[in-house]
Write a protein that holds these residues in place. Structure first.
Motif, PDB file in Angstrom:
ATOM      1  N   ARG A  61       0.799  -1.138  -0.026  1.00 18.56           N
ATOM      2  CA  ARG A  61      -0.102   0.046  -0.076  1.00 18.56           C
ATOM      3  C   ARG A  61       0.955   1.145   0.026  1.00 18.56           C
ATOM      4  O   ARG A  61       0.590   2.418  -0.639  1.00 18.56           O
ATOM      5  CB  ARG A  61      -0.834   0.149   1.206  1.00 18.56           C
ATOM      6  CG  ARG A  61      -2.046  -1.004   1.155  1.00 18.56           C
ATOM      7  CD  ARG A  61      -3.020  -0.905   2.304  1.00 18.56           C
ATOM      8  NE  ARG A  61      -4.056  -1.757   2.393  1.00 18.56           N
ATOM      9  CZ  ARG A  61      -4.551  -2.394   3.194  1.00 18.56           C
ATOM     10  NH1 ARG A  61      -4.345  -2.122   4.587  1.00 18.56           N
ATOM     11  NH2 ARG A  61      -5.807  -3.011   2.941  1.00 18.56           N
ATOM     12  N   GLU A  62       1.916   1.187   0.879  1.00 23.24           N
ATOM     13  CA  GLU A  62       2.848   2.244   0.757  1.00 23.24           C
ATOM     14  C   GLU A  62       3.328   2.682  -0.588  1.00 23.24           C
ATOM     15  O   GLU A  62       3.591   3.809  -0.985  1.00 23.24           O
ATOM     16  CB  GLU A  62       3.907   2.211   2.016  1.00 23.24           C
ATOM     17  CG  GLU A  62       4.732   3.251   2.011  1.00 23.24           C
ATOM     18  CD  GLU A  62       4.097   4.717   2.494  1.00 23.24           C
ATOM     19  OE1 GLU A  62       4.532   5.977   2.316  1.00 23.24           O
ATOM     20  OE2 GLU A  62       3.064   4.729   2.963  1.00 23.24           O
ATOM     21  N   ARG A  63       3.847   1.609  -1.169  1.00 18.28           N
ATOM     22  CA  ARG A  63       4.660   1.553  -2.520  1.00 18.28           C
ATOM     23  C   ARG A  63       3.683   2.194  -3.471  1.00 18.28           C
ATOM     24  O   ARG A  63       3.985   3.167  -4.359  1.00 18.28           O
ATOM     25  CB  ARG A  63       4.916   0.331  -2.858  1.00 18.28           C
ATOM     26  CG  ARG A  63       5.670   0.310  -4.308  1.00 18.28           C
ATOM     27  CD  ARG A  63       6.880   1.283  -4.400  1.00 18.28           C
ATOM     28  NE  ARG A  63       8.096   0.858  -3.483  1.00 18.28           N
ATOM     29  CZ  ARG A  63       8.997   0.355  -3.858  1.00 18.28           C
ATOM     30  NH1 ARG A  63       8.974  -0.449  -5.150  1.00 18.28           N
ATOM     31  NH2 ARG A  63       9.877  -0.174  -3.111  1.00 18.28           N
ATOM     32  N   ALA A  64       2.262   1.630  -3.442  1.00 19.07           N
ATOM     33  CA  ALA A  64       1.217   2.243  -4.266  1.00 19.07           C
ATOM     34  C   ALA A  64       0.984   3.776  -4.089  1.00 19.07           C
ATOM     35  O   ALA A  64       0.806   4.470  -5.223  1.00 19.07           O
ATOM     36  CB  ALA A  64       0.057   1.439  -4.036  1.00 19.07           C
ATOM     37  N   ARG A  65       0.902   4.063  -2.725  1.00 19.04           N
ATOM     38  CA  ARG A  65       0.799   5.656  -2.414  1.00 19.04           C
ATOM     39  C   ARG A  65       1.849   6.572  -3.160  1.00 19.04           C
ATOM     40  O   ARG A  65       1.510   7.308  -3.792  1.00 19.04           O
ATOM     41  CB  ARG A  65       0.587   5.893  -1.283  1.00 19.04           C
ATOM     42  CG  ARG A  65      -0.746   5.644  -0.594  1.00 19.04           C
ATOM     43  CD  ARG A  65      -0.921   6.008   0.974  1.00 19.04           C
ATOM     44  NE  ARG A  65       0.024   5.544   1.763  1.00 19.04           N
ATOM     45  CZ  ARG A  65      -0.378   4.189   2.579  1.00 19.04           C
ATOM     46  NH1 ARG A  65      -1.532   3.845   2.310  1.00 19.04           N
ATOM     47  NH2 ARG A  65       0.431   3.723   3.361  1.00 19.04           N
ATOM     48  N   GLY A  68       1.537   6.677  -6.930  1.00 21.91           N
ATOM     49  CA  GLY A  68       0.458   7.252  -7.467  1.00 21.91           C
ATOM     50  C   GLY A  68       0.707   8.669  -7.118  1.00 21.91           C
ATOM     51  O   GLY A  68       0.404   9.559  -8.098  1.00 21.91           O
ATOM     52  N   TYR A  69       1.687   8.932  -6.071  1.00 17.92           N
ATOM     53  CA  TYR A  69       2.100  10.587  -5.818  1.00 17.92           C
ATOM     54  C   TYR A  69       2.806  10.853  -6.783  1.00 17.92           C
ATOM     55  O   TYR A  69       2.814  12.117  -7.803  1.00 17.92           O
ATOM     56  CB  TYR A  69       2.775  10.748  -4.599  1.00 17.92           C
ATOM     57  CG  TYR A  69       3.096  11.992  -4.288  1.00 17.92           C
ATOM     58  CD1 TYR A  69       2.070  13.347  -4.143  1.00 17.92           C
ATOM     59  CD2 TYR A  69       4.262  12.518  -4.335  1.00 17.92           C
ATOM     60  CE1 TYR A  69       2.494  14.382  -3.760  1.00 17.92           C
ATOM     61  CE2 TYR A  69       4.827  13.741  -4.133  1.00 17.92           C
ATOM     62  CZ  TYR A  69       3.828  14.768  -4.014  1.00 17.92           C
ATOM     63  OH  TYR A  69       4.265  15.977  -3.615  1.00 17.92           O
ATOM     64  N   ARG A  70       3.945   9.978  -7.473  1.00 20.38           N
ATOM     65  CA  ARG A  70       4.771  10.278  -8.482  1.00 20.38           C
ATOM     66  C   ARG A  70       4.039  10.461  -9.602  1.00 20.38           C
ATOM     67  O   ARG A  70       4.333  11.391 -10.468  1.00 20.38           O
ATOM     68  CB  ARG A  70       6.068   9.215  -8.583  1.00 20.38           C
ATOM     69  CG  ARG A  70       7.202   9.458  -7.774  1.00 20.38           C
ATOM     70  CD  ARG A  70       8.169   8.700  -8.137  1.00 20.38           C
ATOM     71  NE  ARG A  70       7.805   6.982  -7.815  1.00 20.38           N
ATOM     72  CZ  ARG A  70       7.880   6.605  -6.521  1.00 20.38           C
ATOM     73  NH1 ARG A  70       8.386   7.468  -5.608  1.00 20.38           N
ATOM     74  NH2 ARG A  70       7.658   5.310  -6.356  1.00 20.38           N
ATOM     75  N   GLU A  71       3.068   9.797  -9.819  1.00 17.84           N
ATOM     76  CA  GLU A  71       2.396   9.834 -11.262  1.00 17.84           C
ATOM     77  C   GLU A  71       1.504  11.050 -11.255  1.00 17.84           C
ATOM     78  O   GLU A  71       1.433  11.807 -12.254  1.00 17.84           O
ATOM     79  CB  GLU A  71       1.333   8.591 -11.484  1.00 17.84           C
ATOM     80  CG  GLU A  71       2.177   7.291 -11.659  1.00 17.84           C
ATOM     81  CD  GLU A  71       1.201   6.040 -11.837  1.00 17.84           C
ATOM     82  OE1 GLU A  71      -0.092   5.984 -11.748  1.00 17.84           O
ATOM     83  OE2 GLU A  71       1.643   4.992 -11.782  1.00 17.84           O
ATOM     84  N   LEU A  72       1.051  11.632 -10.392  1.00 16.96           N
ATOM     85  CA  LEU A  72       0.126  12.826 -10.091  1.00 16.96           C
ATOM     86  C   LEU A  72       1.122  13.915 -10.409  1.00 16.96           C
ATOM     87  O   LEU A  72       0.793  14.872 -11.020  1.00 16.96           O
ATOM     88  CB  LEU A  72      -0.421  12.916  -8.724  1.00 16.96           C
ATOM     89  CG  LEU A  72      -0.915  13.916  -8.618  1.00 16.96           C
ATOM     90  CD1 LEU A  72      -2.226  14.160  -9.563  1.00 16.96           C
ATOM     91  CD2 LEU A  72      -1.665  14.318  -7.004  1.00 16.96           C
ATOM     92  N   MET A  73       2.163  13.903  -9.951  1.00 20.70           N
ATOM     93  CA  MET A  73       3.350  14.979  -9.815  1.00 20.70           C
ATOM     94  C   MET A  73       3.868  15.125 -11.429  1.00 20.70           C
ATOM     95  O   MET A  73       3.931  16.048 -11.984  1.00 20.70           O
ATOM     96  CB  MET A  73       4.474  14.927  -8.913  1.00 20.70           C
ATOM     97  CG  MET A  73       3.869  15.108  -7.500  1.00 20.70           C
ATOM     98  SD  MET A  73       3.212  16.412  -7.288  1.00 20.70           S
ATOM     99  CE  MET A  73       4.476  17.626  -7.427  1.00 20.70           C
TER     100      MET A  73
END
Length: 98
Positions: A61-65, A68-73
């Motif tokens: 879950r932590e890796r997915a977050r 996801g944050y990197r993709e959003l940025m």
């Protein structure tokens, strides 16, 4: 600990079984590490496997977050970034007025 909803069979290698045996020893390095990573570590093999599963799920879950944050940025363009900077500056200015 929550109530088990379902039991699954999982394949274990000889290496897995060796680690599980070390986890059963309260003084082993593996056991101490698991106790630092998990809120509940029982004494049975099933409880230890559950603790390992929970730690693994948390790591996924932590890796997915993070991903996801990197993709959003990465998806933000210059205009988005400028808007975010402007919002930050407005927020910081409002703190100074308090």
């Amino acid at each position: 600990m929550s109530t088990a909803a379902r039991r699954e069979s999982i394949p274990l290698t000889e290496d897995d079984l060796a680690v599980l045996e070390r986890l059963l020893q309260s003084s082993s390095l593996e056991r101490r590490a698991l106790e630092q990573l998990s809120e509940e570590v029982g004494d049975s093999k099933a409880a230890l496997l559950h603790a390992l599963l929970v730690v693994g799920i948390d790591a996924v879950r932590e890796r997915a977050r993070e991903d996801g944050y990197r993709e959003l940025m990465a998806s933000q363009d210059a205009e988005d970034k400028a808007e975010i900077r402007a919002a930050r500056h407005r927020q910081i200015a409002s703190w100074g007025e308090e």
